[in-house]
Design a protein around this motif. Sequence first.
Motif, PDB file in Angstrom:
ATOM      1  N   ALA A 238       0.837  -1.208   0.000  1.00 40.13           N
ATOM      2  CA  ALA A 238       0.000   0.000   0.000  1.00 40.13           C
ATOM      3  C   ALA A 238       0.870   1.256   0.000  1.00 40.13           C
ATOM      4  CB  ALA A 238      -0.930  -0.015   1.201  1.00 40.13           C
ATOM      5  N   GLU A 239       1.925   1.242   0.793  1.00 39.53           N
ATOM      6  CA  GLU A 239       2.818   2.395   0.866  1.00 39.53           C
ATOM      7  C   GLU A 239       3.497   2.650  -0.470  1.00 39.53           C
ATOM      8  OE1 GLU A 239       4.789   5.647   2.296  1.00 39.53           O
ATOM      9  OE2 GLU A 239       3.251   4.496   3.372  1.00 39.53           O
ATOM     10  N   ALA A 240       3.869   1.590  -1.176  1.00 39.96           N
ATOM     11  CA  ALA A 240       4.604   1.730  -2.433  1.00 39.96           C
ATOM     12  C   ALA A 240       3.712   2.061  -3.618  1.00 39.96           C
ATOM     13  CB  ALA A 240       5.369   0.439  -2.722  1.00 39.96           C
ATOM     14  N   PHE A 241       2.493   1.519  -3.652  1.00 38.16           N
ATOM     15  CA  PHE A 241       1.710   1.573  -4.889  1.00 38.16           C
ATOM     16  C   PHE A 241       0.391   2.339  -4.786  1.00 38.16           C
ATOM     17  CE2 PHE A 241       4.178  -2.464  -5.398  1.00 38.16           C
ATOM     18  CZ  PHE A 241       4.970  -2.024  -6.440  1.00 38.16           C
ATOM     19  N   TRP A 242       0.002   2.779  -3.607  1.00 38.54           N
ATOM     20  CA  TRP A 242      -1.235   3.560  -3.480  1.00 38.54           C
ATOM     21  C   TRP A 242      -0.907   5.033  -3.291  1.00 38.54           C
ATOM     22  CZ3 TRP A 242      -4.672   0.390   0.455  1.00 38.54           C
ATOM     23  CH2 TRP A 242      -5.188  -0.737  -0.202  1.00 38.54           C
ATOM     24  N   PRO A 243      -1.701   5.924  -3.885  1.00 41.35           N
ATOM     25  CA  PRO A 243      -2.762   5.641  -4.854  1.00 41.35           C
ATOM     26  C   PRO A 243      -2.187   5.029  -6.133  1.00 41.35           C
ATOM     27  CG  PRO A 243      -2.927   7.900  -4.030  1.00 41.35           C
ATOM     28  CD  PRO A 243      -1.575   7.369  -3.610  1.00 41.35           C
ATOM     29  N   GLY A 244      -2.925   4.064  -6.699  1.00 47.27           N
ATOM     30  CA  GLY A 244      -2.443   3.437  -7.912  1.00 47.27           C
ATOM     31  C   GLY A 244      -3.162   2.147  -8.239  1.00 47.27           C
ATOM     32  N   PRO A 245      -2.774   1.511  -9.352  1.00 48.51           N
ATOM     33  CA  PRO A 245      -3.549   0.390  -9.912  1.00 48.51           C
ATOM     34  C   PRO A 245      -3.230  -0.957  -9.264  1.00 48.51           C
ATOM     35  CG  PRO A 245      -1.736   0.919 -11.380  1.00 48.51           C
ATOM     36  CD  PRO A 245      -1.694   1.931 -10.273  1.00 48.51           C
ATOM     37  N   LEU A 246      -3.406  -1.032  -7.945  1.00 52.85           N
ATOM     38  CA  LEU A 246      -3.199  -2.272  -7.209  1.00 52.85           C
ATOM     39  C   LEU A 246      -4.361  -2.501  -6.255  1.00 52.85           C
ATOM     40  CD1 LEU A 246      -1.366  -4.678  -6.387  1.00 52.85           C
ATOM     41  CD2 LEU A 246      -0.436  -3.183  -4.591  1.00 52.85           C
ATOM     42  N   THR A 247      -4.924  -3.705  -6.306  1.00 53.98           N
ATOM     43  CA  THR A 247      -6.012  -4.106  -5.407  1.00 53.98           C
ATOM     44  C   THR A 247      -5.498  -5.193  -4.468  1.00 53.98           C
ATOM     45  OG1 THR A 247      -7.774  -3.558  -6.965  1.00 53.98           O
ATOM     46  CG2 THR A 247      -8.294  -5.180  -5.278  1.00 53.98           C
ATOM     47  N   LEU A 248      -5.728  -5.006  -3.174  1.00 50.08           N
ATOM     48  CA  LEU A 248      -5.331  -5.968  -2.155  1.00 50.08           C
ATOM     49  C   LEU A 248      -6.557  -6.728  -1.668  1.00 50.08           C
ATOM     50  CD1 LEU A 248      -2.955  -3.742   0.023  1.00 50.08           C
ATOM     51  CD2 LEU A 248      -2.376  -5.132  -1.980  1.00 50.08           C
ATOM     52  N   VAL A 249      -6.484  -8.048  -1.660  1.00 51.20           N
ATOM     53  CA  VAL A 249      -7.535  -8.890  -1.098  1.00 51.20           C
ATOM     54  C   VAL A 249      -7.095  -9.311   0.294  1.00 51.20           C
ATOM     55  CG1 VAL A 249      -8.822 -11.041  -1.317  1.00 51.20           C
ATOM     56  CG2 VAL A 249      -8.294  -9.698  -3.366  1.00 51.20           C
TER      57      VAL A 249
END
Length: 327
Positions: free
Chosen positions: A83-94
């Motif tokens: 989350a720290e590296a890629f948000w905001p951005g095109p990654l969804t975490l389940v």
Amino acid sequence: MSSTPPDEPARQAADVLRRGGLVALPTETVYGLAGDARNAEAVAKIFAAKGRPVDHPLIVHLGDKAKLTEWARDIPDAAWRLAEAFWPGPLTLVLRKAPGVLDAVTGGMDTVALRVPGHPLALRVLELFGGGVAAPSANRYGSVSPTTAADVREELGDRVDLILDGGPCDVGIESTIVDLSGEDICLLRPGLITAEDLQRVAAEPVTSRPKAGVRSPGLKDSHYAPRARVLLASMDDADGEIERWRASGHRVGLLSARRPAALAPSVPWLDLGEDVFEQARVLYHHLREADHLGLEVLVAVPPVETGPGRALCDRLRRAAGLGSGGA
């Protein structure tokens, strides 16, 4: 005539969401059909507008990674690193869902899919709204995802209470989905954030073997599909496929990174481009263009299946009804 304040569309959207309405929301990936993820009636409207199976999970979009704890529990350290590296951005975490998250959002699963979108208008709406929104792609279930506001109007029309126009989407294909709800980190849907990217940041191995019974957005074998029949071919075989279908009276087009010298003038060429990020931006536009041109068959030459190209190949296989092909 006075001009509309720049913030007014976002405020209108937040008001619609609070009333339980639906908003077509621009994100960096594709346009989403957003509704209040805490409102069961709003979530039901999303499924009805899309014609989406009710057991299919939705992605909840948040305004900030700090809100993760409101929606998920037992969050592993690797999730925070991603989350720290890629948000905001095109990654969804389940992740394992927190108490009170609606079963309608999760498809009855014990997990919830979460992301922070990387579009300023979407983030402003989420800031003003204050909560999370369930926001699958703003199109009819199984068809091509929209990357412009005009696409949304064409797909859903008056099924949406408000369409926000944030311009064409910068990424153009859906987010990478990664499952962190079990012992292993598992890539469920490839995107422009690759398995290598995830593994580097998470500092843990990333597998592509989902655990039994897992369900996730965008995993239907036939998905992202235009009305035209999509056929995958190598560049060497494309001419033969085109001529075979032309000989049987079909209107055929070609989607590829380069135009064959022998391509007949009557066969539309949809230029995929050479750069993989540009290919992602234009892919869905060209799949829609195939329908606007009245094509019955679209012969598509996939890019090289390495790095971000894996996501393009995944979307093209699903457009062709071939599933993930093990991706």
